[in-house]
Design a protein around this motif. Structure first.
Motif, PDB file in Angstrom:
ATOM      1  N   SER A 195     -12.229  40.782  20.278  1.00 22.12           N
ATOM      2  CA  SER A 195     -12.941  39.544  19.952  1.00 22.12           C
ATOM      3  C   SER A 195     -13.376  39.583  18.494  1.00 22.12           C
ATOM      4  N   MET A 196     -13.884  38.454  18.013  1.00 27.59           N
ATOM      5  CA  MET A 196     -14.356  38.349  16.636  1.00 27.59           C
ATOM      6  C   MET A 196     -15.674  37.578  16.651  1.00 27.59           C
ATOM      7  N   ALA A 197     -16.726  38.204  16.151  1.00 29.20           N
ATOM      8  CA  ALA A 197     -18.072  37.632  16.218  1.00 29.20           C
ATOM      9  C   ALA A 197     -18.244  36.485  15.223  1.00 29.20           C
ATOM     10  N   PRO A 198     -19.210  35.587  15.463  1.00 27.00           N
ATOM     11  CA  PRO A 198     -19.490  34.510  14.504  1.00 27.00           C
ATOM     12  C   PRO A 198     -19.740  35.064  13.104  1.00 27.00           C
ATOM     13  N   GLY A 199     -19.110  34.438  12.102  1.00 25.89           N
ATOM     14  CA  GLY A 199     -19.262  34.872  10.719  1.00 25.89           C
ATOM     15  C   GLY A 199     -18.318  35.979  10.310  1.00 25.89           C
ATOM     16  N   GLU A 200     -17.582  36.566  11.260  1.00 28.80           N
ATOM     17  CA  GLU A 200     -16.675  37.654  10.932  1.00 28.80           C
ATOM     18  C   GLU A 200     -15.289  37.140  10.530  1.00 28.80           C
ATOM     19  N   SER A 201     -14.570  38.007   9.823  1.00 27.05           N
ATOM     20  CA  SER A 201     -13.182  37.722   9.455  1.00 27.05           C
ATOM     21  C   SER A 201     -12.313  38.879   9.933  1.00 27.05           C
ATOM     22  N   GLY A 202     -11.050  38.597  10.212  1.00 26.26           N
ATOM     23  CA  GLY A 202     -10.135  39.645  10.628  1.00 26.26           C
ATOM     24  C   GLY A 202      -8.743  39.097  10.848  1.00 26.26           C
ATOM     25  N   LEU A 203      -7.819  40.001  11.131  1.00 28.52           N
ATOM     26  CA  LEU A 203      -6.428  39.616  11.325  1.00 28.52           C
ATOM     27  C   LEU A 203      -6.212  39.055  12.719  1.00 28.52           C
ATOM     28  N   ALA A 204      -5.401  38.010  12.797  1.00 25.51           N
ATOM     29  CA  ALA A 204      -5.090  37.373  14.073  1.00 25.51           C
ATOM     30  C   ALA A 204      -3.710  36.749  13.995  1.00 25.51           C
ATOM     31  N   GLN A 205      -3.145  36.498  15.157  1.00 21.12           N
ATOM     32  CA  GLN A 205      -1.894  35.736  15.239  1.00 21.12           C
ATOM     33  C   GLN A 205      -2.159  34.459  16.027  1.00 21.12           C
ATOM     34  N   ILE A 206      -1.778  33.329  15.436  1.00 24.67           N
ATOM     35  CA  ILE A 206      -1.903  32.044  16.109  1.00 24.67           C
ATOM     36  C   ILE A 206      -0.552  31.731  16.752  1.00 24.67           C
ATOM     37  N   VAL A 207      -0.550  31.616  18.070  1.00 26.18           N
ATOM     38  CA  VAL A 207       0.667  31.317  18.819  1.00 26.18           C
ATOM     39  C   VAL A 207       0.594  29.851  19.231  1.00 26.18           C
ATOM     40  N   VAL A 208       1.447  29.004  18.655  1.00 25.22           N
ATOM     41  CA  VAL A 208       1.363  27.556  18.864  1.00 25.22           C
ATOM     42  C   VAL A 208       2.427  27.099  19.853  1.00 25.22           C
ATOM     43  N   ASP A 209       2.143  25.978  20.503  1.00 24.27           N
ATOM     44  CA  ASP A 209       3.065  25.419  21.486  1.00 24.27           C
ATOM     45  C   ASP A 209       4.118  24.521  20.836  1.00 24.27           C
ATOM     46  N   GLU A 210       3.786  23.909  19.717  1.00 20.14           N
ATOM     47  CA  GLU A 210       4.716  23.079  18.965  1.00 20.14           C
ATOM     48  C   GLU A 210       4.841  23.648  17.557  1.00 20.14           C
ATOM     49  N   PRO A 211       6.037  23.654  16.958  1.00 20.50           N
ATOM     50  CA  PRO A 211       6.219  24.318  15.663  1.00 20.50           C
ATOM     51  C   PRO A 211       5.427  23.668  14.540  1.00 20.50           C
ATOM     52  N   LEU A 212       4.869  24.514  13.668  1.00 19.38           N
ATOM     53  CA  LEU A 212       4.229  24.078  12.430  1.00 19.38           C
ATOM     54  C   LEU A 212       5.043  24.627  11.266  1.00 19.38           C
ATOM     55  N   MET A 213       4.686  24.210  10.032  1.00 23.96           N
ATOM     56  CA  MET A 213       5.508  24.547   8.862  1.00 23.96           C
ATOM     57  C   MET A 213       4.682  25.165   7.730  1.00 23.96           C
ATOM     58  N   PRO A 214       3.936  26.226   7.975  1.00 29.05           N
ATOM     59  CA  PRO A 214       3.115  26.788   6.900  1.00 29.05           C
ATOM     60  C   PRO A 214       3.888  27.749   6.007  1.00 29.05           C
ATOM     61  N   VAL A 215       3.295  28.020   4.835  1.00 25.89           N
ATOM     62  CA  VAL A 215       3.754  29.097   3.969  1.00 25.89           C
ATOM     63  C   VAL A 215       2.534  29.960   3.632  1.00 25.89           C
ATOM     64  N   PHE A 216       2.781  31.067   2.952  1.00 24.67           N
ATOM     65  CA  PHE A 216       1.705  31.989   2.592  1.00 24.67           C
ATOM     66  C   PHE A 216       0.574  31.257   1.875  1.00 24.67           C
ATOM     67  N   ALA A 217      -0.653  31.600   2.241  1.00 26.60           N
ATOM     68  CA  ALA A 217      -1.894  31.099   1.630  1.00 26.60           C
ATOM     69  C   ALA A 217      -2.267  29.693   2.085  1.00 26.60           C
ATOM     70  N   ASP A 218      -1.425  29.047   2.899  1.00 24.32           N
ATOM     71  CA  ASP A 218      -1.839  27.773   3.475  1.00 24.32           C
ATOM     72  C   ASP A 218      -3.078  27.982   4.345  1.00 24.32           C
ATOM     73  N   ARG A 219      -3.845  26.917   4.507  1.00 27.45           N
ATOM     74  CA  ARG A 219      -5.050  26.967   5.333  1.00 27.45           C
ATOM     75  C   ARG A 219      -4.807  26.273   6.668  1.00 27.45           C
ATOM     76  N   ILE A 220      -5.327  26.879   7.716  1.00 29.82           N
ATOM     77  CA  ILE A 220      -5.219  26.343   9.067  1.00 29.82           C
ATOM     78  C   ILE A 220      -6.620  26.213   9.648  1.00 29.82           C
ATOM     79  N   VAL A 221      -6.901  25.095  10.295  1.00 28.66           N
ATOM     80  CA  VAL A 221      -8.211  24.846  10.906  1.00 28.66           C
ATOM     81  C   VAL A 221      -8.054  24.864  12.422  1.00 28.66           C
ATOM     82  N   LEU A 222      -8.991  25.543  13.090  1.00 29.85           N
ATOM     83  CA  LEU A 222      -8.955  25.668  14.544  1.00 29.85           C
ATOM     84  C   LEU A 222     -10.158  24.961  15.154  1.00 29.85           C
ATOM     85  N   ARG A 223      -9.875  24.155  16.167  1.00 30.89           N
ATOM     86  CA  ARG A 223     -10.936  23.511  16.935  1.00 30.89           C
ATOM     87  C   ARG A 223     -10.872  24.022  18.368  1.00 30.89           C
TER      88      ARG A 223
END
Length: 559
Positions: free
Chosen positions: A240-268
């Protein structure tokens, strides 16, 4: 959707309402998208007492301080009486004089947020340009469909323009596409630039305002550019990752996205009611397996450098099997691959038949050279019944398990240096020989005579068995043993050829490529080689595997 190439945010807070939940979320989203400098406009000050306006100013300052943002200026405004508007404009104009012009290097990327038809013009897409520049008449690709399009005309910043670049709001009139083939969330990009991503490795930041830790495999809504998808979060270090913390993660999406390095992703959250975290992309094409292994974690930390040359240097140190530097450049939207390689600090060399985009440190290359020589020598000592190992057998004998292309490059280098020899698919020391057993000599002479034809195609396994009076099973076992002596090469499940025939096929491929420099078909290769269609296809697939040719759709080119 529009926050790309933006250097300054304008946070608007009404004096009568003060800092509201949506204000906090807006500030959080700006931070997650990399906007850290803001101007604050406190509005409606004509509706409250001065003490209330002062209190709201204090609240906003505290909010920005907690978010780690830089407050460029705070202006109190009342729009009906035009109070503070000139002061706000002055701050914004002054800020523009301090900013460097947007860097438009790299491939063009526009995130589509609207699509419509203009009578007499056709399909128009609008969006924010995330990177690069495009000119009128430019040819681009619509992703994820892969459709090729041409830019007829451009509007940038709501004005007719000959080009559009990073940071612009742009409208592109596109030829080659229908309206129903484009949707919000698509990308219009430089050709050959983006690949769809389903597993995105990121540096994740959980918002400090969250009340609980973000757990592994939490379902989320994922926002990138103007697109969104549902998905899940895989925490790569810990559960898990506590509020305010940062760390490595993998986002596994159901529909393809098109990011490149350093792009920003927002999670709701799962209900899409609140923002819970954000990610900065490290690798847009994360692995399906081994995503949390120590080696992978080390790779991600090495890759997480803004300077691509520094990242490549760090990855080369970590990678005895070399690095796909061309792929790394693509994930970073870099078009100047040669310039990237020139900036490397380590002694790296390229490998691959195409001269290519794979790099390895000289020290790792030398270690592999030593290991290959030792493995071939050990095979000679332990296996008296064959001339030497094939490439797959040799790879299995190496502890590092190098990729097939890398091992092939090492063997070719050793053959060029005359430290090893190659007969067919077999690798051996130059002075190493093995004699056929007496019982094998006559059958081999008959088989070799049947295989070597003056014209047309040599027989496949079953016709060959009839010619030499053996059952197909006995013949196949015999040929497998002869392959160990380098006398034949298995190119398909039912077809064996001599090394000389393979070399002749390679020469035919080179001649066909000269006749058809933009790519040749199987039929064109068949005609040049003077063989049948089935053999031509088997040979081309073999030449693809060995790196002599490379396939581009229905055509091939020599590597």
């Amino acid at each position: 959707a529009g926050v790309a190439g933006i250097d300054l945010g304008l946070v608007v807070v009404a004096a009568d309402d003060g800092v509201m939940p949506q204000t906090r979320e807006h500030v959080a989203v700006l931070g997650l998208l990399g906007v850290t400098r803001v101007v604050v406009a406190v509005t409606k000050i004509d509706r409250v007492e001065p003490t209330r306006t002062e209190q709201v100013g204090i609240e906003v300052r505290e909010l920005l301080e907690q978010a780690g943002m830089t407050l460029v200026g705070l202006v109190e405004t009342a729009a009906p009486v035009y109070r503070g508007i000139d002061a706000l404009r002055e701050i914004l104009v002054n800020e523009t004089t301090l900013l460097a012009q947007a860097n438009t290097e790299g491939g063009f990327r526009l995130a589509v947020d609207r699509v419509f038809i203009v009578k007499g013009a056709g399909v128009v897409v609008t969006g924010t340009v995330h990177a690069g520049r495009v000119e009128n008449g430019g040819r681009l690709t619509l992703m994820p469909s892969g459709r090729e399009v041409r830019v007829r005309t451009i509007h940038a910043q709501d004005q007719p323009s000959s080009s559009a670049g990073k940071g612009d709001r742009a409208a592109l009139n596109l030829a080659g596409i229908d309206q129903d083939e484009v949707v919000r969330g698509d990308w219009v990009v430089t050709r050959g630039l983006l690949k769809p991503s389903l597993r995105i490795d990121v540096m994740l930041e959980v918002l400090a305002g969250e009340t609980t830790a973000l757990k592994h495999w939490t379902p989320v809504h994922v926002h990138h550019g103007s697109g969104r998808s549902t998905g899940r979060i895989a925490i790569l270090e810990g559960g898990s990752m506590a509020p305010g913390e940062s760390g490595l993660a993998q986002i596994v999406v159901d529909e393809p996205l098109m990011p490149v390095f350093a792009d920003r992703i927002v999670l709701r959250d799962q209900s899409a009611r609140r923002t819970i975290a954000g990610g900065r992309v490290i690798d847009p094409h994360g692995p399906v397996r081994g995503r949390a292994k120590p080696q992978r974690i080390a790779w991600l930390r090495a890759a997480d450098r803004q300077d691509p040359a520094a990242a490549l240097d760090a990855l080369l140190v970590l990678s005895p099997g070399g690095v796909d530097a061309g792929g790394l450049a693509q994930t970073r939207n870099l078009t100047d691959y040669a310039g990237l390689v020139e900036r490397l600090s380590g002694d790296a060399l390229s490998w691959g038949r195409s001269g290519g985009h794979h790099l390895i440190l000289r020290e790792h290359w030398d270690v592999l050279i030593t290991a290959v020589l030792a493995a071939v020598a050990a095979d000679h000592e332990n296996r008296q019944d064959r001339l030497g190992p094939s490439l797959p057998v040799l790879r299995a004998a190496l502890a590092s398990r190098p990729g097939q292309d890398l091992l092939d490059a090492v063997v070719r280098e050793l053959v060029t240096q005359e430290r090893l020899s190659r007969r067919g698919a077999i690798i051996h020391q130059p002075d190493h020989t093995v004699e056929l057993a007496g019982k094998d000599r006559e059958p081999w002479k008959a088989i070799e005579k049947a295989l070597v034809v003056e014209s047309g195609s040599p027989p496949a396994l079953f016709p060959l068995a009839d010619q030499v009076s053996l059952s197909p099973g006995d013949l196949e076992r015999f040929l497998e043993r002869m392959a160990g002596f380098g006398l034949v090469v298995k190119i398909a499940h039912n077809r064996y050829l001599t090394p000389a025939q393979i070399e002749a096929a390679e020469r035919s491929a080179q001649r066909t490529a000269q006749d058809f420099p933009d790519g040749f078909s199987a039929a064109q290769f068949r005609d040049v080689a003077g063989i049948g269609r089935n053999l031509a296809i088997d040979l081309l697939e073999h030449l693809d595997r060995t790196g002599v040719t490379r396939r581009l759709g229905d055509l091939r080119m020599t590597a």
